[in-house]
Design a protein around this motif. Structure first.
Motif, PDB file in Angstrom:
ATOM      1  N   SER A 232      -2.598  -4.828  20.586  1.00 23.74           N
ATOM      2  CA  SER A 232      -1.717  -3.692  20.286  1.00 23.74           C
ATOM      3  C   SER A 232      -2.485  -2.400  20.047  1.00 23.74           C
ATOM      4  O   SER A 232      -1.887  -1.332  19.940  1.00 23.74           O
ATOM      5  CB  SER A 232      -0.843  -4.005  19.067  1.00 23.74           C
ATOM      6  OG  SER A 232      -1.670  -4.251  17.928  1.00 23.74           O
ATOM      7  N   THR A 233      -3.810  -2.492  19.951  1.00 23.44           N
ATOM      8  CA  THR A 233      -4.650  -1.313  19.760  1.00 23.44           C
ATOM      9  C   THR A 233      -5.898  -1.462  20.613  1.00 23.44           C
ATOM     10  O   THR A 233      -6.255  -2.567  21.041  1.00 23.44           O
ATOM     11  CB  THR A 233      -5.093  -1.149  18.292  1.00 23.44           C
ATOM     12  OG1 THR A 233      -5.910  -2.281  17.923  1.00 23.44           O
ATOM     13  CG2 THR A 233      -3.903  -1.060  17.360  1.00 23.44           C
ATOM     14  N   VAL A 234      -6.601  -0.366  20.868  1.00 21.43           N
ATOM     15  CA  VAL A 234      -7.941  -0.477  21.438  1.00 21.43           C
ATOM     16  C   VAL A 234      -8.878  -0.888  20.303  1.00 21.43           C
ATOM     17  O   VAL A 234      -8.629  -0.596  19.131  1.00 21.43           O
ATOM     18  CB  VAL A 234      -8.407   0.850  22.082  1.00 21.43           C
ATOM     19  CG1 VAL A 234      -7.466   1.260  23.203  1.00 21.43           C
ATOM     20  CG2 VAL A 234      -8.554   1.960  21.065  1.00 21.43           C
ATOM     21  N   LEU A 235      -9.930  -1.581  20.646  1.00 25.56           N
ATOM     22  CA  LEU A 235     -10.891  -2.043  19.642  1.00 25.56           C
ATOM     23  C   LEU A 235     -10.167  -2.683  18.458  1.00 25.56           C
ATOM     24  O   LEU A 235     -10.254  -2.214  17.315  1.00 25.56           O
ATOM     25  CB  LEU A 235     -11.784  -0.888  19.173  1.00 25.56           C
ATOM     26  CG  LEU A 235     -12.627  -0.236  20.264  1.00 25.56           C
ATOM     27  CD1 LEU A 235     -13.282   1.041  19.753  1.00 25.56           C
ATOM     28  CD2 LEU A 235     -13.688  -1.200  20.788  1.00 25.56           C
ATOM     29  N   PRO A 236      -9.434  -3.770  18.681  1.00 27.33           N
ATOM     30  CA  PRO A 236      -8.559  -4.324  17.644  1.00 27.33           C
ATOM     31  C   PRO A 236      -9.268  -4.869  16.415  1.00 27.33           C
ATOM     32  O   PRO A 236      -8.612  -5.084  15.394  1.00 27.33           O
ATOM     33  CB  PRO A 236      -7.811  -5.439  18.384  1.00 27.33           C
ATOM     34  CG  PRO A 236      -8.685  -5.805  19.546  1.00 27.33           C
ATOM     35  CD  PRO A 236      -9.343  -4.523  19.958  1.00 27.33           C
ATOM     36  N   LYS A 237     -10.576  -5.059  16.465  1.00 28.86           N
ATOM     37  CA  LYS A 237     -11.276  -5.634  15.324  1.00 28.86           C
ATOM     38  C   LYS A 237     -11.787  -4.577  14.348  1.00 28.86           C
ATOM     39  O   LYS A 237     -12.321  -4.920  13.294  1.00 28.86           O
ATOM     40  CB  LYS A 237     -12.438  -6.514  15.797  1.00 28.86           C
ATOM     41  CG  LYS A 237     -11.985  -7.752  16.558  1.00 28.86           C
ATOM     42  CD  LYS A 237     -13.163  -8.615  16.966  1.00 28.86           C
ATOM     43  CE  LYS A 237     -12.698  -9.857  17.729  1.00 28.86           C
ATOM     44  NZ  LYS A 237     -13.838 -10.713  18.146  1.00 28.86           N
ATOM     45  N   MET A 415     -10.706  -3.591   6.036  1.00 30.29           N
ATOM     46  CA  MET A 415      -9.707  -3.896   5.011  1.00 30.29           C
ATOM     47  C   MET A 415      -8.981  -5.190   5.361  1.00 30.29           C
ATOM     48  O   MET A 415      -8.778  -6.063   4.511  1.00 30.29           O
ATOM     49  CB  MET A 415      -8.712  -2.738   4.904  1.00 30.29           C
ATOM     50  CG  MET A 415      -7.780  -2.841   3.716  1.00 30.29           C
ATOM     51  SD  MET A 415      -8.687  -2.646   2.156  1.00 30.29           S
ATOM     52  CE  MET A 415      -7.346  -2.618   0.976  1.00 30.29           C
ATOM     53  N   ALA A 416      -8.629  -5.334   6.645  1.00 29.15           N
ATOM     54  CA  ALA A 416      -7.875  -6.511   7.066  1.00 29.15           C
ATOM     55  C   ALA A 416      -8.695  -7.782   6.941  1.00 29.15           C
ATOM     56  O   ALA A 416      -8.201  -8.812   6.466  1.00 29.15           O
ATOM     57  CB  ALA A 416      -7.392  -6.332   8.504  1.00 29.15           C
ATOM     58  N   SER A 417      -9.962  -7.756   7.358  1.00 30.89           N
ATOM     59  CA  SER A 417     -10.772  -8.980   7.308  1.00 30.89           C
ATOM     60  C   SER A 417     -11.083  -9.373   5.867  1.00 30.89           C
ATOM     61  O   SER A 417     -11.146 -10.561   5.535  1.00 30.89           O
ATOM     62  CB  SER A 417     -12.064  -8.812   8.111  1.00 30.89           C
ATOM     63  OG  SER A 417     -12.970  -7.927   7.475  1.00 30.89           O
ATOM     64  N   ALA A 418     -11.286  -8.383   5.005  1.00 29.82           N
ATOM     65  CA  ALA A 418     -11.540  -8.690   3.591  1.00 29.82           C
ATOM     66  C   ALA A 418     -10.332  -9.361   2.953  1.00 29.82           C
ATOM     67  O   ALA A 418     -10.458 -10.368   2.241  1.00 29.82           O
ATOM     68  CB  ALA A 418     -11.893  -7.416   2.828  1.00 29.82           C
ATOM     69  N   LEU A 423     -10.496 -11.711  -0.504  1.00 31.53           N
ATOM     70  CA  LEU A 423     -11.148 -10.763  -1.402  1.00 31.53           C
ATOM     71  C   LEU A 423     -10.147  -9.738  -1.918  1.00 31.53           C
ATOM     72  O   LEU A 423      -9.264  -9.287  -1.184  1.00 31.53           O
ATOM     73  CB  LEU A 423     -12.276 -10.032  -0.666  1.00 31.53           C
ATOM     74  CG  LEU A 423     -13.554 -10.802  -0.361  1.00 31.53           C
ATOM     75  CD1 LEU A 423     -14.504  -9.925   0.442  1.00 31.53           C
ATOM     76  CD2 LEU A 423     -14.228 -11.270  -1.642  1.00 31.53           C
ATOM     77  N   LYS A 424     -10.311  -9.364  -3.182  1.00 27.41           N
ATOM     78  CA  LYS A 424      -9.501  -8.295  -3.755  1.00 27.41           C
ATOM     79  C   LYS A 424     -10.297  -7.010  -3.599  1.00 27.41           C
ATOM     80  O   LYS A 424     -11.344  -6.828  -4.225  1.00 27.41           O
ATOM     81  CB  LYS A 424      -9.195  -8.573  -5.217  1.00 27.41           C
ATOM     82  CG  LYS A 424      -8.222  -7.573  -5.827  1.00 27.41           C
ATOM     83  CD  LYS A 424      -7.887  -7.924  -7.271  1.00 27.41           C
ATOM     84  CE  LYS A 424      -6.899  -6.903  -7.857  1.00 27.41           C
ATOM     85  NZ  LYS A 424      -6.585  -7.215  -9.286  1.00 27.41           N
ATOM     86  N   VAL A 425      -9.817  -6.121  -2.742  1.00 29.72           N
ATOM     87  CA  VAL A 425     -10.592  -4.936  -2.391  1.00 29.72           C
ATOM     88  C   VAL A 425      -9.713  -3.691  -2.399  1.00 29.72           C
ATOM     89  O   VAL A 425      -8.479  -3.761  -2.403  1.00 29.72           O
ATOM     90  CB  VAL A 425     -11.221  -5.093  -0.982  1.00 29.72           C
ATOM     91  CG1 VAL A 425     -12.252  -6.209  -0.962  1.00 29.72           C
ATOM     92  CG2 VAL A 425     -10.138  -5.330   0.072  1.00 29.72           C
ATOM     93  N   ARG A 426     -10.390  -2.545  -2.389  1.00 31.58           N
ATOM     94  CA  ARG A 426      -9.714  -1.275  -2.163  1.00 31.58           C
ATOM     95  C   ARG A 426     -10.534  -0.485  -1.149  1.00 31.58           C
ATOM     96  O   ARG A 426     -11.733  -0.746  -0.959  1.00 31.58           O
ATOM     97  CB  ARG A 426      -9.541  -0.495  -3.448  1.00 31.58           C
ATOM     98  CG  ARG A 426     -10.803   0.142  -4.016  1.00 31.58           C
ATOM     99  CD  ARG A 426     -10.502   0.825  -5.346  1.00 31.58           C
ATOM    100  NE  ARG A 426     -11.569   1.686  -5.814  1.00 31.58           N
ATOM    101  CZ  ARG A 426     -12.647   1.287  -6.462  1.00 31.58           C
ATOM    102  NH1 ARG A 426     -12.818  -0.016  -6.708  1.00 31.58           N
ATOM    103  NH2 ARG A 426     -13.551   2.152  -6.868  1.00 31.58           N
ATOM    104  N   ALA A 427      -9.891   0.456  -0.499  1.00 35.56           N
ATOM    105  CA  ALA A 427     -10.565   1.279   0.499  1.00 35.56           C
ATOM    106  C   ALA A 427     -10.617   2.727   0.035  1.00 35.56           C
ATOM    107  O   ALA A 427      -9.678   3.226  -0.607  1.00 35.56           O
ATOM    108  CB  ALA A 427      -9.848   1.193   1.836  1.00 35.56           C
ATOM    109  N   VAL A 428     -11.729   3.389   0.332  1.00 35.79           N
ATOM    110  CA  VAL A 428     -11.818   4.839   0.119  1.00 35.79           C
ATOM    111  C   VAL A 428     -12.235   5.471   1.441  1.00 35.79           C
ATOM    112  O   VAL A 428     -13.073   4.935   2.178  1.00 35.79           O
ATOM    113  CB  VAL A 428     -12.819   5.204  -1.001  1.00 35.79           C
ATOM    114  CG1 VAL A 428     -12.317   4.696  -2.331  1.00 35.79           C
ATOM    115  CG2 VAL A 428     -14.215   4.656  -0.719  1.00 35.79           C
ATOM    116  N   ASP A 429     -11.621   6.613   1.765  1.00 33.01           N
ATOM    117  CA  ASP A 429     -11.839   7.258   3.045  1.00 33.01           C
ATOM    118  C   ASP A 429     -12.398   8.658   2.867  1.00 33.01           C
ATOM    119  O   ASP A 429     -12.251   9.274   1.808  1.00 33.01           O
ATOM    120  CB  ASP A 429     -10.526   7.355   3.829  1.00 33.01           C
ATOM    121  CG  ASP A 429      -9.899   5.997   4.117  1.00 33.01           C
ATOM    122  OD1 ASP A 429     -10.616   4.984   4.004  1.00 33.01           O
ATOM    123  OD2 ASP A 429      -8.701   5.956   4.458  1.00 33.01           O
TER     124      ASP A 429
END
Length: 514
Positions: A232-237, A415-418, A423-429
């Motif tokens: 559904s996307t390019v470079l899906p990973k 984020m998805a693989s974690a 894993l309990k994670v958060r993302a910062v951009d």
């Protein structure tokens, strides 16, 4: 032969010319992963024989990593220069010179002559090179069959056999694809990276690294490109935001992207006139099809059945020392441990050249450590830090760079693989174009985006993604931080100089609350 009639089976180094057929270590394959092993084992004092069916230096050197990046680098350089006032005016309306790019690529791969690389690596070390197809014929035994010959020549290893045969492309499996002429109407990665012309309409199947990189290149030098993928996307990973940036860039350069789509048939109407029918009923008329749908371990016809192992595309399973797990039959194990090792794509653990070299270091250190312990009289010279570890051989420990425009570099988790691993994670951009002064100075209005994945509780960095021009240069520091288990409190004391794009570290720390 490969595309353009490139001879991948040059003469010389015939097994009939060997003065001896017994060596300390035999390596089946001679790509860059095996080349590292040749250097390490030879310098330690062992006799090494490399059995190579095609060009010495392997696919990476002649048909994959090296030539593809040679093609893509001028695109990156020109686009970067056009974002800088002063340089932009000097360039004006000038665009890429496709033939000059092809010539530079030819020069970098020595026009597919492997003798310079043999003279650089094998000969100075005293490595014995044998041309032919290598097969295992039993414990520490290898046969060599020269190209287009039926005679088998037999070699024996005193210590170990290393399999470093790499990988090969998946079959396309679409009805009608077998009617297309290989190298002219049906391309694999070899054809795309070795070509010296721009197809009228290149239809690419697969939106992974190979598919998006070749779509980047051929669209930038004026080709019409259609990219088809079931994802559904390019470079899906990779992270979705980075995927969106790459997709927008491809579409800006004219690439027609069709996602969540598959081809149901290919019809050859005439030479280089092909009609692809999609599952939604749409038809696309193209001139060349590129199969970029993935790769599989090259374990076909390797004689693995002689030691009780499957082949036919199945990866070779290895332990922490890169030794192959052998069945407990016919006393396959030696008193000092295993004798068969598998490194690189053939074991399917992080199939990249840099990961293969890392695995080769582990395998060689294991071989040398075992030999030093069992036969101290041989006077083996151990490398410093002769250790055995498999700690980085996980998804979280493998850095990757995708040379689209802009490029993408990643290490550790998305984020998805974690979340998938619990894993309990958060993302910062960080929007680099909006926030980082070094990025403003580097180019005007260039896209740039970065994300860190942080484990809650420990505050350790467990993933990083960078999407920007020359993204390849960002990933190493994050790779060190993840490998060493550093947390954000420690990373606060890493001070990037101003004004550089590397200051993205500071802005990501700010976003994380530090």
């Amino acid at each position: 032969m490969a595309s353009r009639g490139i001879n991948v089976h040059p003469l010389g180094y015939h097994p009939a010319s060997l003065e001896t057929t017994t060596f300390d270590v035999i390596i089946i394959g001679a790509g860059p992963v095996a080349n590292f092993g040749e250097v390490r084992l030879s310098k330690a004092g062992l006799s090494v024989c490399s059995v190579q069916y095609e060009l010495y230096g392997g696919d990476c050197h002649y048909f994959a990593c090296v030539p593809s990046k040679a093609l893509l680098r001028p695109c990156e350089a020109l686009d970067a220069a056009k974002t800088v006032g002063g340089a932009r005016e000097a360039i004006g309306d000038k665009d890429l010179d496709a033939q000059a790019i092809f010539k530079r690529r030819d020069d970098i791969v020595a026009s597919w002559d492997d003798e310079p690389w043999i003279n650089t690596v094998a000969k100075p070390l005293g490595v014995t090179l044998v041309r032919g197809f290598g097969r295992i014929t039993g414990k520490k035994s290898v046969s060599v069959q020269p190209y287009q010959e039926s005679t088998l020549y037999h070699l024996t290893a005193n210590i170990a056999v290393i399999v470093a045969t790499g990988s090969t492309h998946n079959d396309l499996g679409i009805p009608g694809f077998d009617q297309l002429e290989p190298g002219k109407e049906m391309w694999i990665n070899r054809d795309a990276t070795a070509a010296n012309y721009v197809p009228e309409h290149l239809v690419i199947f697969g939106a992974g690294a190979v598919g998006t990189e070749m779509a980047t290149f051929y669209s930038r030098i004026g080709g019409k490109v259609t990219l088809i993928a079931s994802s559904s996307t390019v470079l899906p990973k990779i992270e979705p935001e980075a995927s969106k940036i790459v997709r927008k860039s491809l579409e800006t350069h004219g690439v027609d992207i069709k996602l969540s789509t598959r081809a149901t048939s290919i019809v050859k109407e005439s030479t280089n006139r092909l009609v692809v029918t999609l599952n939604n009923g749409e038809t696309i008329t193209g001139s060349v099809i590129l199969n970029a749908t993935g790769r599989k371990p090259r374990t076909f016809d390797l004689g693995l059945d002689t030691i009780g192992l499957p082949g036919e595309g199945a990866p070779l399973e290895v332990d922490a020392s890169m030794a192959v797990a052998l069945p407990e039959v016919d006393n396959m194990q030696t008193k000092t441990g295993n004798w068969l090792y598998a490194i690189g794509d053939v074991n399917a653990i992080g199939p990249t050249t840099h990961m293969g070299v890392y695995q080769c270091r582990i395998a060689c250190n294991s071989i040398l450590s075992n030999l030093k312990e069992s036969s101290p009289s041989k006077g083996i010279t151990l490398p410093r830090g002769s250790f055995i570890t498999k700690s980085a051989i996980t998804v979280g420990g493998i850095p990757q760079v995708i040379f689209t425009e802009p490029g993408v570099s990643t290490v550790g988790h998305t984020m998805a693989s974690a979340q998938a691993t619990g894993l309990k994670v958060r993302a910062v951009d960080c929007d680099m174009a909006a926030s980082v002064p070094g990025a403003w100075l580097y180019g005007d209005n260039q896209p740039g985006w970065a994300r860190w994945i942080i484990e809650e509780g420990t505050e350790k960095l467990v993933g990083a993604t960078y999407c920007c021009v020359e993204a390849s240069e960002f990933v190493n520091s994050a790779s060190v931080a993840i490998k060493m288990g550093l947390n954000l409190e420690q990373l606060v004391h890493v001070v990037p100089p101003f004004p550089t794009r590397g200051e993205v570290i500071r802005y990501l720390l700010d976003a994380a609350g530090y």
